[in-house]
Motif scaffolding. Structure first.
Motif: not given
Length: 751
Positions: A558-559, A564-565, A673, A676-677, A680
């Motif tokens: 999804t990223y 979305a990053f 991941v 990255f979350l 973000s």
């Protein structure tokens, strides 16, 4: 009469019927709206829309419900589970009333599912019977699956319309029909209505539902439940109707269902099964004329709706009396019953004459208007609708003779029990319903003004004159009616030969929808067993690997797809203290050692090092409470897991590097991941509303300077209490597990 449960079951529909009867003049002038907010945040209301359509259904539900509950009080009053039966029946009645009165799509769906569940309980009332249990489950799965599809259509419809309020959606037909999602809405909604109203190929559950007690069959499967789908199609006609897709889907499926069911009714010998298939015929006919969509077609559908409810409920109740008095429902066994059961024969005659469409019964008016509506269409549609209606009417004429003429005429035949007249509570319903078929036929203006007219206005979407009449002169519709009588009589005279022929065709046919349903369920079970064997391997490592890999693929994918990053966060290392670098090195060392080592104990200790390093970071950034909690958790985890491992059986060491490399890849993906979350989230705008609130109120209201403590102890006290309880239960369970573990065997200790 069933004691208090019986009298309550009779009083409840009687009061409601009188209440709705008093509202008829008001509703005939204008719809009645009302309601209260249910879930305001989602725009969902417990809202009522009482117009001509819902009034017609409300009177049928309560009026026929009164006849059925009066009948049931005597028919099942001495049954040990009769109070449970009453609860189920009244729950179904409330569900149907809520469904037809709903002015909110979500409210309508909730009551739709109430009818699904309550009908499941009623069909399976004789729970000792395997046939009843199977039939109930089949009805639940078929109609419940369609209901879930319909829910999807309703949610899309509500979002397209911008509201879930039906009274508003009904005025937005042009906008919704022009929307790109119209076809999806139509197919999903029709999936629910077709399964509920048993249209081919979803028809097979309805005849099987005759395993229910006779009052249930009379109520659920003739006058109410199966017409829920018809109601929703009629309700949605102003919004979804008027398109080629609507016309052809409904007229084709409805026409095929009507004729197929009529043929299958001729095939049956059990009169209750005959009536079940005639119900399918009526549902197909109603669907076909709602799909036709003209003013005459809607008027014909609304007239036939009332006609069918009156004669079908009377016939079901009649056959229950016959079965109760003679011990059989077989058409080949019954005969000459009018001598011993004259009142039952009278009720059967009135209902069957209306079903056959013979004047002066109201059934004749309904059939006449169906022919006029079919002839008023254009092109192939006129031919299809008229011919399907004609074929179904011919066969229904013959079936009327099979169920009501043959069992009562001629000489009295021997039956398992000596026939006798039924008691008045069981006779009242079919006699009154049969008499109403005659009265409405002689005085059709009353029916047209108070029920058919307002219902037609609601379904058609605009007000047009509605006039019902018994004699409309000599026209094509009358000629078709006369041909119907002639052809129907010929079919009745040859019905035994036709039945034998149909039985021979059925024996050679490989098409069996009911058996196909069993094969479908067997396929689902086999697939579930295969999938369970694939996933539920008993290996905790595989479970964790699949869970984490799924997270990495879905979230990471999804990223990538959504971009979305958030790259706005500065990753500069300026200002990082050497002590902090040392702590990071400690964490990294523990993580590497955890992955690298082949010793479980070493891996547990290394993970504890990682946790202690995280606790040190909390201390550095002024979060001592969180750090203490982290230290406590890490110590407990290391100690408990170490103790548990001492009690576990010895397992040989695995050294397959490919296997561990795969785990490393999954772990690395999880780390990336998650990183990255976190980046973000930190790069996005921070909503300080809660932070500001706690900062401003912690000391003045909770008298605490440590905001975290105040949140845990005051603002979220119950949450904290719950967490403490969970921890305590987990500790007790761990203690019991460790204490109760069997001692290791000697060879395990040596290993």
């Amino acid at each position: 009469m069933g004691g208090p449960a019986g009298w309550v079951s009779i009083a409840f529909p009687a009061i409601l019927f009188l209440y709705f009867l008093g509202l008829m003049p008001q509703v005939a002038l204008a719809p009645v709206l009302g309601g209260i907010d249910w879930v305001p945040s989602l725009g969902i209301r417990l809202a009522v829309l009482l117009d001509g359509l819902s009034m017609t259904f409300a009177l049928l539900i309560t009026g026929i419900g009164l006849a059925v509950t009066l009948y049931s009080a005597r028919y099942l009053g001495d049954h040990p589970d009769y109070p449970r039966f009453v609860c189920y029946l009244l729950m179904f009645m409330v569900g149907m009333l809520g469904l037809v009165l709903s002015d909110d799509l979500i409210m309508l769906f909730v009551f739709w599912e109430v009818t699904t569940i309550s009908s499941y309980l009623l069909i399976g009332f004789n729970a000792d019977s395997a046939k009843s249990r199977r039939s109930a489950l089949q009805a639940l799965l078929v109609t419940g699956t369609g209901g879930l599809a319909m829910l999807g259509g309703m949610i899309i419809l509500g979002n397209v319309a911008g509201t879930f309020q039906l009274s508003q959606i009904l005025t937005m037909g042009d906008e919704i029909r022009a929307h790109p999602w119209y076809m999806a809405i139509l197919l999903l909604v029709l999936a629910g209505t077709f399964t509920k109203s048993a249209q081919v190929p979803f028809h097979f559950w309805l005849p099987n539902a005759m395993a229910a007690p006779t009052p249930v069959s009379a109520y659920l499967h003739s006058a109410t439940m199966v017409k829920a789908g018809v109601f929703l199609m009629a309700r949605m006609n102003p919004t979804l109707g008027g398109t080629d897709a609507w016309f052809w889907i409904l007229t084709l499926f409805g026409g095929v269902t009507a004729v197929f069911a009529s043929v299958m009714a001729m095939r049956q010998t059990d009169i209750k099964q005959v009536l079940a298939y005639t119900t399918l015929m009526a549902l197909g006919t109603l669907t076909m004329f709602i799909g036709a969509g003209t003013h005459y077609a809607i008027m014909a559908a609304m007239t036939f709706l009332v006609v069918h409810s009156l004669y079908k409920a009377a016939l079901f109740l009649m056959i229950g009396i016959v079965d109760h008095a003679t011990g059989t429902r077989e058409a080949g066994v019954l005969g000459g019953l009018s001598k011993a059961m004259p009142l039952t024969g009278l009720a059967a005659a009135l209902a069957a004459i209306s079903m056959a469409g013979i004047p002066p019964m109201v059934g004749f008016i309904g059939k006449e208007f169906m022919y006029k509506a079919g002839l008023g269409l254009e092109g192939f549609g006129a031919f299809w609708v008229t011919m399907m209606a004609f074929a179904a009417s011919v066969l229904m004429f013959a079936v009327g003779g099979i169920v009501a003429l043959k069992p009562f005429r001629g000489d009295l035949r021997p039956t398992p029990h000596a026939p006798h007249e039924g008691p008045w509570p069981m006779l009242a319903g079919p006699l009154v319903l049969g008499a109403l078929s005659l009265i409405f036929g002689l005085v059709p203006g009353v029916l047209g003004h108070y029920l058919v007219g307002p219902a037609t206005h609601a379904v058609f979407g605009e007000v047009r004159p509605v006039e019902l009449y018994l004699w409309g002169g000599i026209n094509m519709a009358l000629i078709l009616s006369l041909l119907t009588f002639l052809a129907g009589w010929l079919v009745y005279r040859r019905h035994e030969a036709i039945r034998a022929r149909l039985a021979a065709i059925e024996a050679r046919s490989r098409v069996d929808f009911d058996a196909g349903w069993d094969r479908l369920l067997d396929g689902f079970k086999a697939f579930a067993a295969w999938l369970t064997g694939l996933i539920q391997t008993g290996s905790l490592q595989r479970y964790m690997a699949v869970t984490f890999a799924t997270f990495v693929v879905l979230v990471g994918g999804t990223y990538i797809l959504k971009g979305a990053f958030q790259a706005g966060l500065s990753l500069s290392t300026d200002g990082v203290h050497p002590v902090q670098w040392a702590v990071l090195g400690l964490i990294a060392t523990g993580a590497i050692l955890t992955v690298w080592t082949h010793s479980r104990m070493t891996a547990v200790a290394a993970m504890g090092v990682v946790g202690i390093g995280v606790a040190l970071i909390f201390i550095m950034f002024s979060a001592p409470d969180v750090a203490i909690t982290q230290l406590l958790v890490e110590v407990l985890v290391v100690v408990l897991v170490s103790l548990a491992m001492l009690r576990l059986p010895y397992l040989p060491r695995r050294s397959k590097m490919v296997f561990r490399t795969g785990h490393a890849v999954i772990a690395g993906g999880m780390g990336l991941v998650t990183t990255f979350l976190t980046i973000s989230v930190l790069a996005s705008d921070f909503d300080r509303r809660l932070t500001t609130y706690f900062e401003a109120t912690s000391y003045p209201e909770a008298f605490g300077r440590n905001i975290v403590n105040v949140i845990l102890v005051d603002f979220r006290a119950l949450d904290t209490f719950g967490e403490i309880t969970v921890v305590a239960i987990a500790a007790i369970a761990a203690f019991a597990l460790l204490r109760g573990a069997p001692p290791r065997r000697k060879h395990e200790e040596e290993s």
